[in-house]
Design an enzyme around this catalytic site. Sequence first.
Site, PDB file in Angstrom:
ATOM      1  N   LYS A 123      24.935 -16.086 -73.182  1.00 18.77           N
ATOM      2  CA  LYS A 123      23.637 -16.188 -73.857  1.00 18.77           C
ATOM      3  C   LYS A 123      23.672 -15.284 -75.078  1.00 18.77           C
ATOM      4  O   LYS A 123      23.831 -14.068 -74.958  1.00 18.77           O
ATOM      5  CB  LYS A 123      22.512 -15.782 -72.916  1.00 18.77           C
ATOM      6  CG  LYS A 123      21.150 -15.790 -73.592  1.00 18.77           C
ATOM      7  CD  LYS A 123      20.032 -15.590 -72.607  1.00 18.77           C
ATOM      8  CE  LYS A 123      18.690 -15.478 -73.322  1.00 18.77           C
ATOM      9  NZ  LYS A 123      17.588 -15.280 -72.401  1.00 18.77           N
TER      10      LYS A 123
ATOM     11  N   ARG B 271       9.228 -17.496 -77.857  1.00 21.99           N
ATOM     12  CA  ARG B 271       8.475 -16.252 -77.656  1.00 21.99           C
ATOM     13  C   ARG B 271       6.995 -16.502 -77.906  1.00 21.99           C
ATOM     14  O   ARG B 271       6.150 -15.857 -77.298  1.00 21.99           O
ATOM     15  CB  ARG B 271       9.066 -15.161 -78.552  1.00 21.99           C
ATOM     16  CG  ARG B 271      10.538 -14.930 -78.155  1.00 21.99           C
ATOM     17  CD  ARG B 271      11.082 -13.577 -78.423  1.00 21.99           C
ATOM     18  NE  ARG B 271      12.491 -13.549 -77.998  1.00 21.99           N
ATOM     19  CZ  ARG B 271      13.504 -13.109 -78.727  1.00 21.99           C
ATOM     20  NH1 ARG B 271      13.288 -12.597 -79.931  1.00 21.99           N
ATOM     21  NH2 ARG B 271      14.727 -13.133 -78.260  1.00 21.99           N
TER      22      ARG B 271
ATOM     23  N   ARG C 230      17.079  -8.074 -78.890  1.00 18.19           N
ATOM     24  CA  ARG C 230      17.844  -8.073 -77.637  1.00 18.19           C
ATOM     25  C   ARG C 230      19.344  -7.943 -77.890  1.00 18.19           C
ATOM     26  O   ARG C 230      20.152  -8.293 -77.047  1.00 18.19           O
ATOM     27  CB  ARG C 230      17.595  -9.374 -76.882  1.00 18.19           C
ATOM     28  CG  ARG C 230      16.129  -9.676 -76.611  1.00 18.19           C
ATOM     29  CD  ARG C 230      16.003 -10.649 -75.449  1.00 18.19           C
ATOM     30  NE  ARG C 230      14.728 -11.306 -75.356  1.00 18.19           N
ATOM     31  CZ  ARG C 230      13.581 -10.722 -75.067  1.00 18.19           C
ATOM     32  NH1 ARG C 230      13.528  -9.415 -74.902  1.00 18.19           N
ATOM     33  NH2 ARG C 230      12.470 -11.430 -74.968  1.00 18.19           N
TER      34      ARG C 230
ATOM     35  N   GLU D  12      32.360 -13.172 -70.084  1.00 14.64           N
ATOM     36  CA  GLU D  12      31.045 -13.221 -69.418  1.00 14.64           C
ATOM     37  C   GLU D  12      31.029 -14.301 -68.339  1.00 14.64           C
ATOM     38  O   GLU D  12      30.550 -14.080 -67.225  1.00 14.64           O
ATOM     39  CB  GLU D  12      29.941 -13.530 -70.441  1.00 14.64           C
ATOM     40  CG  GLU D  12      29.555 -12.371 -71.346  1.00 14.64           C
ATOM     41  CD  GLU D  12      28.597 -11.397 -70.658  1.00 14.64           C
ATOM     42  OE1 GLU D  12      28.272 -11.597 -69.473  1.00 14.64           O
ATOM     43  OE2 GLU D  12      28.185 -10.416 -71.311  1.00 14.64           O
TER      44      GLU D  12
ATOM     45  N   LYS E 148      24.095 -20.892 -74.112  1.00 19.72           N
ATOM     46  CA  LYS E 148      22.786 -20.939 -74.758  1.00 19.72           C
ATOM     47  C   LYS E 148      22.809 -20.097 -76.024  1.00 19.72           C
ATOM     48  O   LYS E 148      23.316 -18.974 -75.973  1.00 19.72           O
ATOM     49  CB  LYS E 148      21.762 -20.377 -73.780  1.00 19.72           C
ATOM     50  CG  LYS E 148      20.366 -20.262 -74.317  1.00 19.72           C
ATOM     51  CD  LYS E 148      19.512 -19.566 -73.307  1.00 19.72           C
ATOM     52  CE  LYS E 148      18.147 -19.327 -73.919  1.00 19.72           C
ATOM     53  NZ  LYS E 148      17.297 -18.556 -73.086  1.00 19.72           N
TER      54      LYS E 148
ATOM     55  N   SER F   1      14.360 -23.609 -77.964  1.00 15.27           N
ATOM     56  CA  SER F   1      13.111 -23.913 -78.657  1.00 15.27           C
ATOM     57  C   SER F   1      13.291 -24.125 -80.161  1.00 15.27           C
ATOM     58  O   SER F   1      12.726 -25.050 -80.739  1.00 15.27           O
ATOM     59  CB  SER F   1      12.111 -22.797 -78.398  1.00 15.27           C
ATOM     60  OG  SER F   1      12.631 -21.541 -78.810  1.00 15.27           O
TER      61      SER F   1
ATOM     62  N   TYR G 186      13.698 -29.663 -74.360  1.00 15.34           N
ATOM     63  CA  TYR G 186      12.275 -29.987 -74.448  1.00 15.34           C
ATOM     64  C   TYR G 186      12.057 -31.471 -74.747  1.00 15.34           C
ATOM     65  O   TYR G 186      10.933 -31.951 -74.716  1.00 15.34           O
ATOM     66  CB  TYR G 186      11.595 -29.098 -75.509  1.00 15.34           C
ATOM     67  CG  TYR G 186      11.751 -27.629 -75.173  1.00 15.34           C
ATOM     68  CD1 TYR G 186      10.898 -27.017 -74.260  1.00 15.34           C
ATOM     69  CD2 TYR G 186      12.789 -26.864 -75.717  1.00 15.34           C
ATOM     70  CE1 TYR G 186      11.063 -25.689 -73.912  1.00 15.34           C
ATOM     71  CE2 TYR G 186      12.962 -25.530 -75.378  1.00 15.34           C
ATOM     72  CZ  TYR G 186      12.093 -24.947 -74.474  1.00 15.34           C
ATOM     73  OH  TYR G 186      12.263 -23.638 -74.114  1.00 15.34           O
TER      74      TYR G 186
HETATM   75  C1  PBG Z   1      14.388 -14.863 -71.561  1.00 14.36           C
HETATM   76  C2  PBG Z   1      14.538 -16.211 -72.123  1.00 14.36           C
HETATM   77  C3  PBG Z   1      14.446 -16.594 -73.466  1.00 14.36           C
HETATM   78  C4  PBG Z   1      14.659 -17.980 -73.511  1.00 14.36           C
HETATM   79  C5  PBG Z   1      14.869 -18.403 -72.206  1.00 14.36           C
HETATM   80  N1  PBG Z   1      14.812 -17.304 -71.363  1.00 14.36           N
HETATM   81  C6  PBG Z   1      14.085 -15.797 -74.657  1.00 14.36           C
HETATM   82  C7  PBG Z   1      14.901 -14.672 -75.064  1.00 14.36           C
HETATM   83  O1  PBG Z   1      15.992 -14.395 -74.556  1.00 14.36           O
HETATM   84  O2  PBG Z   1      14.405 -13.972 -75.954  1.00 14.36           O
HETATM   85  C8  PBG Z   1      14.659 -18.817 -74.745  1.00 14.36           C
HETATM   86  C9  PBG Z   1      14.547 -20.303 -74.533  1.00 14.36           C
HETATM   87  C10 PBG Z   1      14.211 -21.070 -75.759  1.00 14.36           C
HETATM   88  O3  PBG Z   1      14.231 -20.561 -76.887  1.00 14.36           O
HETATM   89  O4  PBG Z   1      13.919 -22.272 -75.613  1.00 14.36           O
HETATM   90  N2  PBG Z   1      13.668 -14.870 -70.353  1.00 14.36           N
END
Ligand code: PBG
Length: 334
Positions: free
Chosen positions: A199, A209, A222, A238, A253, A279, A318
């Site tokens: 990730k 968010r 992050r 990982e 991801k 997203s 989505y």
């Molecule tokens: C963290 C989490 C995130 C997403 C899924 N789980 C956000 C992040 O790491 O800041 C993002 C998913 C998306 O953008 O569709 N719980």
Amino acid sequence: MPPVPPSTRLRRLRRTPALRALVAETQLVVEDLILPCFVREDLGEPAPILSLPGVVQHSRASLVRQARELVDLGVPAMVLFGIPTQRDASGSGAYDPDGIVQVALRDLRDAIGDDLVLIADLCLDEYTDHGHCGLLDEHGEVMNDATLELYARTAQVQAAAGADIVAPSGMMDGQVAAIREGLDSAGFHQTAILAYAAKYASSFYGPFREAVDVTIAGGGNRRGYQQDYANAREALREVALDIAEGADMVMVKPALAYLDIIERVRQRVDLPLSAYQVSGEYAMICAAAERGWIDREAAMLETLLAIKRAGADQILTYFAVEVAQILHTGTIWR
Ligand code: PBG
């Protein structure tokens, strides 16, 4: 006979949509799809998310309706994110047996039995008042090992509420092992783990968010725990660690900017491999299509097929409902 130009030899099989369908190497099917869903505590009516047109924050009742639609369409799974009313420093809503995701999982299980795979995203960021994925120390740094205990508790309450799969997305070291141990010690041997293994710290999470109303305290980010997008070999480490710790499925991801990572992981790993079209990937297609700059449906199908071609088995997207509806109208002939 005059020699055939080589270009014609390739083009013969591209002449008609039926020929192209016959020789297509990759197919997108309804069974590949996983719909990410948001459920919000104390919400009467579903609330639209401006940055994700067509996506809503669900109420408990509308989430059940959404699940029924997925079952009718043959989409096999949803992944669930919760939005609590109260947030605190330790993200207690995540592991409260009556937290919003646990309540929603019980609703879903009661309503639809085993007809839909219920995946619970497992993280603290939607539940902490500082927006980070774990507990913070006095310097504002995320504490890895103290966070693991809370992840294990979260896994237990999610499993007890009916999750088939828990999906840790917080990128703490050792999270898969801690969660497996937590599940097994409470008797949840059948609950599987889908590890967000590779990730990346990505700008493409922006609209998410907003969807979960999370702002990271002090304009933070992050990058201290999610991966640097300069690194590919690190993703393989990982993934290998998560598998050694007991992951049943692994995820890459985001998806589209990371097709090389999907391909490399696919070459080394036999476990089911998921990819998350996040997203921002969805929002970019929506925004450009709204302006008439690209064809929404064509871009949706092209990006999803590209993710499969790279090697993903399942895609969190989505677009899951929209693409399932199209797939049900018949073969997609390009
Ligand atoms: C963290 C989490 C995130 C997403 C899924 N789980 C956000 C992040 O790491 O800041 C993002 C998913 C998306 O953008 O569709 N719980």
